[in-house]
Write a protein that holds these residues in place. Structure first.
Motif, PDB file in Angstrom:
ATOM      1  N   ILE A  71     -40.923  22.377 -57.772  1.00  0.00           N
ATOM      2  CA  ILE A  71     -40.496  22.671 -56.396  1.00  0.00           C
ATOM      3  C   ILE A  71     -40.370  21.321 -55.704  1.00  0.00           C
ATOM      4  O   ILE A  71     -41.260  20.470 -55.858  1.00  0.00           O
ATOM      5  CB  ILE A  71     -41.540  23.512 -55.634  1.00  0.00           C
ATOM      6  N   GLN A  72     -39.298  21.130 -54.966  1.00  0.00           N
ATOM      7  CA  GLN A  72     -39.119  19.893 -54.224  1.00  0.00           C
ATOM      8  C   GLN A  72     -38.851  20.211 -52.757  1.00  0.00           C
ATOM      9  O   GLN A  72     -38.047  21.084 -52.461  1.00  0.00           O
ATOM     10  CB  GLN A  72     -37.929  19.077 -54.753  1.00  0.00           C
ATOM     11  N   LEU A  73     -39.519  19.493 -51.903  1.00  0.00           N
ATOM     12  CA  LEU A  73     -39.230  19.502 -50.472  1.00  0.00           C
ATOM     13  C   LEU A  73     -38.847  18.066 -50.147  1.00  0.00           C
ATOM     14  O   LEU A  73     -39.696  17.174 -50.120  1.00  0.00           O
ATOM     15  CB  LEU A  73     -40.453  19.952 -49.673  1.00  0.00           C
ATOM     16  N   ASP A  74     -37.550  17.835 -49.996  1.00  0.00           N
ATOM     17  CA  ASP A  74     -37.026  16.478 -49.840  1.00  0.00           C
ATOM     18  C   ASP A  74     -36.213  16.346 -48.562  1.00  0.00           C
ATOM     19  O   ASP A  74     -35.562  17.301 -48.134  1.00  0.00           O
ATOM     20  CB  ASP A  74     -36.105  16.125 -51.013  1.00  0.00           C
ATOM     21  N   GLY A 132     -34.212  18.926 -41.471  1.00  0.00           N
ATOM     22  CA  GLY A 132     -33.927  17.804 -42.328  1.00  0.00           C
ATOM     23  C   GLY A 132     -34.655  17.823 -43.642  1.00  0.00           C
ATOM     24  O   GLY A 132     -34.563  16.885 -44.413  1.00  0.00           O
ATOM     25  N   THR A 133     -35.418  18.867 -43.941  1.00  0.00           N
ATOM     26  CA  THR A 133     -36.124  18.978 -45.219  1.00  0.00           C
ATOM     27  C   THR A 133     -35.484  20.106 -46.012  1.00  0.00           C
ATOM     28  O   THR A 133     -35.325  21.214 -45.516  1.00  0.00           O
ATOM     29  CB  THR A 133     -37.619  19.256 -45.006  1.00  0.00           C
ATOM     30  N   GLU A 134     -35.131  19.786 -47.262  1.00  0.00           N
ATOM     31  CA  GLU A 134     -34.442  20.758 -48.110  1.00  0.00           C
ATOM     32  C   GLU A 134     -35.358  21.227 -49.238  1.00  0.00           C
ATOM     33  O   GLU A 134     -36.006  20.415 -49.898  1.00  0.00           O
ATOM     34  CB  GLU A 134     -33.184  20.133 -48.695  1.00  0.00           C
ATOM     35  N   LEU A 135     -35.392  22.529 -49.445  1.00  0.00           N
ATOM     36  CA  LEU A 135     -36.139  23.130 -50.550  1.00  0.00           C
ATOM     37  C   LEU A 135     -35.258  23.143 -51.789  1.00  0.00           C
ATOM     38  O   LEU A 135     -34.110  23.571 -51.742  1.00  0.00           O
ATOM     39  CB  LEU A 135     -36.533  24.568 -50.191  1.00  0.00           C
ATOM     40  N   GLY A 136     -35.818  22.666 -52.887  1.00  0.00           N
ATOM     41  CA  GLY A 136     -35.156  22.749 -54.185  1.00  0.00           C
ATOM     42  C   GLY A 136     -36.145  23.287 -55.203  1.00  0.00           C
ATOM     43  O   GLY A 136     -37.360  23.166 -55.032  1.00  0.00           O
ATOM     44  N   TYR A 137     -35.636  23.899 -56.257  1.00  0.00           N
ATOM     45  CA  TYR A 137     -36.511  24.464 -57.285  1.00  0.00           C
ATOM     46  C   TYR A 137     -35.763  24.521 -58.602  1.00  0.00           C
ATOM     47  O   TYR A 137     -34.558  24.744 -58.648  1.00  0.00           O
ATOM     48  CB  TYR A 137     -37.001  25.862 -56.892  1.00  0.00           C
TER      49      TYR A 137
END
Length: 182
Positions: A81-84, A100-105
C-alpha cells in the motif's frame, strides 16, 4: 502537497482481522520484484517491468519511505500500500480540494478476490486519517480496471473527473476523512 515526511515513521505495525501492515524489510525485496514483474499486476499499469531491470533497480530494502506499507498475511508478503504525494502537474489534479496524497496498492494475483485489498486499504486510510486529520486522499485508476473501480467505491472514494492518460480513460476520485456537517 501533503508532506508525508512530517509523519512519525515508521508507525507500529497495523494489525487487522487477517493482515499486518508494516514497514518494508530486506525480506520483502523478492515480493516487490514479483509484484512489479507480474503481467497480471501490470495489466493496467503499463505492463510488467522486466525482471532483470527490477533486480538491478530495487534496493535491498524496497519502499523505505513514509507512506509505504507491506501487507502481510500469515507472515508472507502479499502486497503493498502506498500513500504518496501526487504530482500536481499530472492530469486529474485540477481541483485544489482534491488533495495531494494518492493511495496506491499492488497485490499478488494469488491474493486477489479475498477482500485483502479492502481490508488493507481501509487500515492504511484509517491510519492516515489519524496521522493527518482532515487531509483528503485521492485515487486514480483506469476505468477498464473493474476490480480497482469496485475497490474505490467500497473505500468511499467519490468521482471528481475522468480524463485520458497513457492511452486509456482514467478515473480520478477523492476520499475525505472530514465528515460534512449535518
Amino acid at each position: 502537497m501533503t508532506d508525508l515526511r512530517r509523519l512519525a515513521w515508521p508507525p507500529a505495525p497495523i494489525d487487522t482481522e487477517r493482515l499486518v501492515l508494516r514497514e518494508s524489510e530486506a525480506r520483502d525485496r523478492a515480493g516487490v520484484i514479483e509484484l512489479n514483474a507480474s503481467p497480471e499486476v501490470g495489466t493496467y499499469l503499463g505492463g510488467p517491468r522486466p525482471r532483470d531491470e527490477l533486480e538491478r533497480a530495487v534496493p535491498e530494502v524496497p519502499g523505505r519511505r513514509p507512506g509505504f506499507f507491506v501487507v502481510e498475511l500469515d507472515g508472507a508478503m502479499i502486497g503493498t500500500i502506498q500513500l504518496d504525494p501526487r504530482d500536481p502537474e499530472r492530469p486529474g489534479y485540477r481541483r485544489p480540494e482534491a488533495g495531494g496524497t494518492e493511495l496506491g496498492y499492488l497485490f499478488l494475483p494469488e491474493a486477489w478476490g479475498y477482500g485483502y485489498a479492502t481490508e488493507a486499504c481501509t487500515a492504511a486510510l484509517d491510519w492516515f486519517a489519524g496521522a493527518l486529520p482532515g487531509e483528503p486522499v485521492v485515487l486514480c485508476t483506469q476505468t477498464a480496471n473493474v476490480r480497482s473501480m469496485h475497490l474505490a467505491a467500497k473505500l468511499g472514494f467519490t468521482e471528481v473527473e475522468r480524463y485520458e492518460e497513457w492511452g486509456a480513460e482514467q478515473w480520478f476520485g477523492v476520499r475525505s476523512s472530514v465528515t460534512p456537517p449535518a
